[in-house]
Design a protein around this motif. Structure first.
Motif, mmCIF file in Angstrom:
data_model
loop_
_atom_site.group_PDB
_atom_site.id
_atom_site.type_symbol
_atom_site.label_atom_id
_atom_site.label_comp_id
_atom_site.label_asym_id
_atom_site.label_seq_id
_atom_site.Cartn_x
_atom_site.Cartn_y
_atom_site.Cartn_z
ATOM 1 N N CYS A 171 -3.447 10.971 2.632
ATOM 2 C CA CYS A 171 -4.403 10.082 1.976
ATOM 3 C C CYS A 171 -4.855 9.034 2.978
ATOM 4 C CB CYS A 171 -3.774 9.420 0.751
ATOM 5 S SG CYS A 171 -2.281 8.462 1.130
ATOM 6 N N ALA A 172 -6.000 8.429 2.714
ATOM 7 C CA ALA A 172 -6.538 7.413 3.616
ATOM 8 C C ALA A 172 -5.794 6.093 3.465
ATOM 9 C CB ALA A 172 -8.025 7.204 3.364
ATOM 10 N N GLN A 173 -5.400 5.752 2.237
ATOM 11 C CA GLN A 173 -4.674 4.510 2.001
ATOM 12 C C GLN A 173 -3.860 4.640 0.712
ATOM 13 O OE1 GLN A 173 -5.897 2.445 -0.626
ATOM 14 N NE2 GLN A 173 -7.979 3.179 -0.898
ATOM 15 N N TYR A 174 -2.856 3.752 0.586
ATOM 16 C CA TYR A 174 -1.849 3.929 -0.453
ATOM 17 C C TYR A 174 -2.308 3.535 -1.850
ATOM 18 C CZ TYR A 174 1.623 5.358 2.922
ATOM 19 O OH TYR A 174 2.313 6.060 3.878
ATOM 20 N N ASN A 175 -3.359 2.767 -1.978
ATOM 21 C CA ASN A 175 -3.889 2.503 -3.305
ATOM 22 C C ASN A 175 -4.315 3.807 -3.965
ATOM 23 O OD1 ASN A 175 -3.529 -0.283 -3.142
ATOM 24 N ND2 ASN A 175 -5.538 -0.609 -2.213
ATOM 25 N N THR A 176 -4.944 4.677 -3.170
ATOM 26 C CA THR A 176 -5.347 5.988 -3.665
ATOM 27 C C THR A 176 -4.130 6.836 -3.994
ATOM 28 O OG1 THR A 176 -7.355 5.912 -2.310
ATOM 29 C CG2 THR A 176 -6.659 8.073 -3.120
ATOM 30 N N ALA A 177 -3.104 6.753 -3.140
ATOM 31 C CA ALA A 177 -1.887 7.536 -3.358
ATOM 32 C C ALA A 177 -1.239 7.186 -4.698
ATOM 33 C CB ALA A 177 -0.901 7.296 -2.219
ATOM 34 N N PHE A 178 -1.204 5.893 -5.029
ATOM 35 C CA PHE A 178 -0.592 5.481 -6.291
ATOM 36 C C PHE A 178 -1.443 5.872 -7.490
ATOM 37 C CE2 PHE A 178 2.609 3.292 -3.956
ATOM 38 C CZ PHE A 178 3.667 3.156 -4.848
ATOM 39 N N MET A 179 -2.740 5.901 -7.309
ATOM 40 C CA MET A 179 -3.615 6.400 -8.381
ATOM 41 C C MET A 179 -3.331 7.875 -8.634
ATOM 42 S SD MET A 179 -7.207 4.484 -7.332
ATOM 43 C CE MET A 179 -8.163 5.405 -8.545
ATOM 44 N N ALA A 188 5.199 12.582 -5.546
ATOM 45 C CA ALA A 188 5.899 11.567 -4.761
ATOM 46 C C ALA A 188 4.989 11.053 -3.651
ATOM 47 C CB ALA A 188 7.179 12.139 -4.158
ATOM 48 N N VAL A 189 5.217 9.796 -3.276
ATOM 49 C CA VAL A 189 4.500 9.187 -2.154
ATOM 50 C C VAL A 189 5.538 8.810 -1.104
ATOM 51 C CG1 VAL A 189 2.965 7.342 -1.403
ATOM 52 C CG2 VAL A 189 2.790 8.243 -3.745
ATOM 53 N N ALA A 190 5.335 9.254 0.129
ATOM 54 C CA ALA A 190 6.204 8.892 1.252
ATOM 55 C C ALA A 190 5.560 7.711 1.963
ATOM 56 C CB ALA A 190 6.365 10.070 2.206
ATOM 57 N N MET A 191 6.317 6.606 2.113
ATOM 58 C CA MET A 191 5.678 5.384 2.589
ATOM 59 C C MET A 191 6.689 4.355 3.078
ATOM 60 S SD MET A 191 4.638 3.952 -1.203
ATOM 61 C CE MET A 191 3.530 2.724 -0.559
ATOM 62 N N ASP A 192 6.171 3.252 3.615
ATOM 63 C CA ASP A 192 6.983 2.131 4.069
ATOM 64 C C ASP A 192 7.611 1.429 2.866
ATOM 65 O OD1 ASP A 192 4.376 2.507 5.542
ATOM 66 O OD2 ASP A 192 5.482 1.407 7.069
ATOM 67 N N ILE A 193 8.877 1.058 2.985
ATOM 68 C CA ILE A 193 9.563 0.426 1.858
ATOM 69 C C ILE A 193 8.961 -0.933 1.508
ATOM 70 C CG2 ILE A 193 11.369 -0.701 3.242
ATOM 71 C CD1 ILE A 193 13.309 0.007 0.928
ATOM 72 N N GLY A 194 8.488 -1.682 2.507
ATOM 73 C CA GLY A 194 7.867 -2.972 2.227
ATOM 74 C C GLY A 194 6.612 -2.820 1.391
ATOM 75 N N VAL A 195 5.795 -1.831 1.725
ATOM 76 C CA VAL A 195 4.585 -1.560 0.960
ATOM 77 C C VAL A 195 4.947 -1.032 -0.416
ATOM 78 C CG1 VAL A 195 2.400 -0.302 0.903
ATOM 79 C CG2 VAL A 195 3.333 -1.061 3.089
#
Length: 272
Positions: A171-179, A188-195
């Motif tokens: 994905c281009a950015q995580y806002n889209t991933a959460f949508m 599932a979304v693989a990502m930075d824990i802080g984000v």
């Protein structure tokens, strides 16, 4: 001839004085050098656009404080994350400062010391039944393009885990991933824990961060390879911020606790 020489001498003197005055005006104008920080504007809480259309975020606040301490005028420059190397090598930006993972990129840039630990994790819906990495078998997983999480999952160490997925998307950015996660388009979304913590704040009943991380990693400020002069200035600013408590204050504002590894290292050294 003598008269002409005198006039020529006087004219040269006037020009010299004019030149000196111009130089003096430039030197005394008080203009600050610009510190241009490249960042992804869709990466909260490290760098993003707020509801007022202003650039803000944890890393951007650190960068502003560093610029102040270096007596430089900051310029926040949003960039296409896929083109970050080109932006840096062309001189369009002085550094990349935006949740930038050092691990695996140690030889690609000149880095500050790590200032924050940031593991890569999986986020799932709380009612998904997914509790472990093994539960991701047959599931659809997404990660941001050229992110540490994606690079890890594409590496040899996670070949079996990735192979168990039904599909690994980008994905281009995580806002889209959460949508997509909310809609059920991904599992599932693989990502930075802080984000991840930022994204699910207030929604902990809806989303879960799997306990086992994908990898543990560190954040640093990245400069064009060999640009040690600017790196050293920023490093000093970071060290001073850690020493006087400014880093801690900014950390607590954004995360509720002190994320600074520089401060932790300093405290460890002092206690020994």
């Amino acid at each position: 001839m003598k008269l002409k020489s005198i006039f020529a001498f006087l004219a040269a003197g006037v020009l010299a004085c004019t030149g000196l005055t111009a130089c003096g005006d430039a030197a005394s104008s008080g203009e600050k050098k610009t510190f241009t920080v490249g960042f992804d504007q869709d990466f909260p809480p490290f760098g993003y656009v707020d509801e007022n259309g202003e650039f803000t975020g944890f890393d951007l606040e650190l960068a502003k404080e560093a610029a102040k301490r270096m007596d430089m005028e900051i310029k926040l420059q949003p960039i296409d994350w896929d083109s970050k190397e080109l932006e840096l090598s062309s001189g369009s930006i002085d550094c990349i400062w935006n949740g930038f993972t050092m691990n695996g990129r140690e030889d690609d840039y000149t880095w500050t010391e790590s200032y924050m630990d940031n593991s890569q994790v999986f986020v799932v819906k709380s009612d998904s039944g997914i509790k472990t990495h093994e539960d991701l078998a047959g599931k659809i997983v997404t990660a941001q393009t050229d992110s540490a999480a994606l690079n890890a999952l594409n590496g040899d160490d996670f070949k079996d885990l990735k192979g168990s997925f039904k599909e690994l998307l980008t994905c281009a950015q995580y806002n889209t991933a959460f949508m997509d996660l909310e809609a059920g388009a991904v599992d599932a979304v693989a990502m930075d824990i802080g984000v991840a913590k930022y994204q699910i704040e207030g929604k902990e009943s809806q989303y879960t961060i799997l306990e086992k991380p994908i990898i543990e990693e560190q954040y640093g400020v990245g400069f064009y390879k060999g640009n040690t002069e600017m790196r050293d200035k920023v490093q000093k600013a970071l060290d001073d911020m850690a020493a006087d408590g400014t880093f801690k204050t900014i950390s607590e504002k954004w995360f509720g606790y002190d994320v600074c590894t520089l401060a932790a290292e300093k405290k460890t050294t002092e206690s020994n």
